[in-house]
Design an enzyme around this catalytic site. Structure first.
Site, short mmCIF file in Angstrom:
data_model
loop_
_atom_site.label_atom_id
_atom_site.label_comp_id
_atom_site.label_asym_id
_atom_site.label_seq_id
_atom_site.Cartn_x
_atom_site.Cartn_y
_atom_site.Cartn_z
CG ASP A 103 -2.32 0.65 1.17
OD1 ASP A 103 -2.06 1.84 0.56
OD2 ASP A 103 -3.22 0.16 1.69
CG ASP A 205 -4.46 6.13 1.01
OD1 ASP A 205 -5.37 5.17 1.49
OD2 ASP A 205 -4.35 7.23 1.74
CD GLU A 256 -8.87 4.92 -0.80
OE1 GLU A 256 -9.76 4.74 -0.05
OE2 GLU A 256 -7.64 5.49 -0.56
CG HIS A 323 -8.66 -0.59 5.07
ND1 HIS A 323 -8.75 -0.78 3.79
CD2 HIS A 323 -8.42 0.60 5.52
CE1 HIS A 323 -8.28 0.41 3.29
NE2 HIS A 323 -7.84 1.20 4.41
CG ASP A 324 -11.13 3.02 4.47
OD1 ASP A 324 -10.77 3.08 5.70
OD2 ASP A 324 -10.69 3.18 3.43
C1 NOJ Z 1 -7.94 5.78 2.59
C2 NOJ Z 1 -7.69 4.70 3.42
O1 NOJ Z 1 -8.10 3.42 2.82
C3 NOJ Z 1 -8.20 5.05 4.77
O2 NOJ Z 1 -7.96 3.86 5.63
C4 NOJ Z 1 -7.14 6.14 5.35
O3 NOJ Z 1 -7.69 6.55 6.61
C5 NOJ Z 1 -7.43 7.20 4.39
N1 NOJ Z 1 -7.16 6.94 2.94
C6 NOJ Z 1 -5.94 8.24 4.82
O4 NOJ Z 1 -4.89 7.64 4.27
#
Ligand code: NOJ
Length: 528
Positions: A103, A205, A256, A323-324
């Protein structure tokens, strides 16, 4: 579809499995997962049949955002192990035919990264301009109305140097300044460091946050980002990263990107076609299905709008959890999660599976006073802890995740029944379903690579979603019942049911097909 040497790249055919390293397997009894722990579970992943793992950040970090605040891009956090542990994990994964993605978090560093420590030491430090500094407004307030994704202003006052710095996320995550070419070069070196070590690619990210409006204009609505993120100028930076990937064969760049990006916006992130594929992202994440209500017509429309928007060289991908986001079974329901698994693993495009979804893990409630996630601490109700809890391996204490006392997040209360060991022995379990779906996708070229065509109209009830995957003369039909009642379909074709989400039927069909509530089936259609 094919690369220069005529082969379909692995990441178009493969299934990518996301591991949240803090929660997969603890090997040293500290209640937090680590790299040797992941290595010890590779046999399981090989058995499951996935092709690649993506690890959420494992780099040194004060853990303000659990690793998404990186203090050193080229090392391993001691909590997770050492570079030697990483090399072992990579070698052992490769020995099992499993690729490994890391990542990359380029938009921001930790406020403890030495780049930031230098930048904030004085206004004339040579790294000052690596971050985004602005003067206060005449009234002393922040330079504009931009907000942090985690709540509050995106600007933090630095008393020592008398300016504000930008942080799109936590104040412990200052944004880098990609208008400075030295920053681009530094991040290219980070990519090279890991690709040289043998990693197979990166998930990057919030890649479309890296450029901000050069005039720092106020947002009309701070929650609709026009100036503070998602600027098309970022394409140039992505291309610069891409050039590094292209120095190596067969590496994948996943990004992402905006959850609400339109198909046209996503199409832009594939960039232009090149000899090796694309000059930007191979796979800009497609989160559309996460945001789509669980109805047959909505899902079909979401898939079709996405498919229609893809550029000719753009390969699709699908994400149902990470994970979000709330756990799939908690979002759509337990039976629906089985249909969703069939959808994810039979659509045209690379599927991403979040760890634990294969056993149907659900959100684990974490009381507000015990919340770990900084987002959930800043904004009650927004915690992402429930989807980040320890993997449930077996019925030992801590679900076999850790032999230490306290785990960093609670283990699900139902772990005695919802775990890998129990489900391995149950031929109708969620795990058995994932295993069959993955195996079928591996062995069936139509499911892996075939064209997609939906089937609608007479004989197809509106609450069923039916589509074909077609590869040469091979045709596979996927029929998903979104209703809580039985439905009868007329496929106007004969064939054979090869898999049901309930794992209890394989029978020949002639036209008519009965589906039980929330049942999905895969039918191999007879030759034309
Ligand atoms: C996206 C990530 O998936 C998330 O977990 C993170 O808190 C934010 N970006 C900031 O890096």
């Amino acid at each position: 579809m094919t690369t220069q040497n005529g082969k379909t790249p692995w990441w178009k055919q493969g299934i990518i499995y996301q591991i949240y390293p803090r929660s997969f397997q603890d090997s040293n009894q500290d209640g937090v997962g680590d790299l040797p722990g992941i290595t010890s579970r590779l046999d399981y992943l090989q058995w499951l049949g996935i092709d690649a793992i993506w690890l959420s950040p494992i780099f040194p970090s004060p853990m303000a955002d659990f690793g998404y605040d990186v203090a050193d891009y080229c090392d391993i956090h001691p909590l997770f192990g050492t570079l030697a542990d990483f090399d072992t994990l990579l070698a052992e994964a490769h020995a099992r035919g499993i690729k490994l993605l890391l990542d990359l978090v380029p938009n921001h560093t930790s406020n403890e990264h030495r780049w930031f420590l230098e930048a904030r030491s004085s206004r004339d430090n040579s790294r000052r301009d690596w971050y985004i500094w602005r003067d206060a407004k005449p009234d002393g307030g922040p330079p504009n109305n931009w907000v942090s994704a985690f709540g509050g202003s995106a600007w933090e006052w630095d008393a020592v140097t008398g300016q504000y710095y930008l942080h799109s996320f936590l104040k412990e995550q200052p944004d880098l300044n990609y208008r400075n070419p030295e920053v681009i070069a530094a991040m290219q070196d980070v990519i090279r460091f890991w690709l040289d070590r043998g990693v197979d690619g990166f998930r990057v990210d919030v890649i479309d946050w890296m450029m901000k409006d050069s005039e720092f204009r106020d947002e009309a609505d701070p929650y609709i980002r026009v100036y503070s993120a998602f600027r098309l100028e970022v394409h140039d930076i992505i291309r610069r990263f891409r050039q590094v990937f292209d120095e190596y064969p067969d590496r994948v760049m996943v990004g992402e990107v905006n959850y609400f990006g339109t198909p046209a916006y996503l199409a832009g992130l594939y960039g232009s076609k090149t000899e090796t594929g694309s000059d930007m992202l191979d796979l800009p994440f497609n989160f559309r299905l996460i945001l789509t209500p669980w109805f047959a017509a909505d899902m079909r429309e979401a898939v079709e709008a996405y498919e229609a928007g893809l550029p000719e060289h753009g390969w699709p991908n699908y994400v149902l959890g990470n994970h979000d986001q709330a756990r799939l079974a908690s979002r759509v329901g337990r039976s629906e999660a089985r249909t969703a698994a069939m959808l994810l693993l039979t659509l045209r495009g690379t599927p991403f599976i979040y760890y634990g979804e294969e056993i149907g893990m659900e959100n684990v409630p974490v009381p507000q006073e015990a919340v770990q996630d900084p987002y959930g601490i800043n904004v009650p109700g927004m915690t992402r802890d429930p989807e980040r809890t320890p993997m449930q391996w077996d019925n030992r204490p801590n679900a076999g995740f850790s032999t230490g006392g306290q785990t960093w997040l609670p283990v699900a209360a139902d772990y005695q029944t919802v775990n890998v060991q129990v489900q391995r022995d149950d031929p109708r379990s969620m795990l058995a379903l994932y295993l069959r779906l993955i195996a079928l996708r591996r062995e069936n070229a139509a499911l892996r690579l075939g064209d997609y065509r939906s089937v609608t109209g007479e004989g197809i009830p509106p609450d069923c979603y039916v589509y074909l995957r077609i590869y040469g003369g091979e045709r596979v039909c996927v029929a998903l019942n979104f209703a809580a009642n039985e439905r009868e379909l007329d496929l106007k074709n004969s064939g054979r049911v090869i898999l049901s989400t309930q794992l209890d039927r394989t029978e020949p069909i002639v036209g008519k097909l009965k589906l039980r509530p929330h049942e999905g089936v895969i039918v191999a259609l007879a030759d034309l």
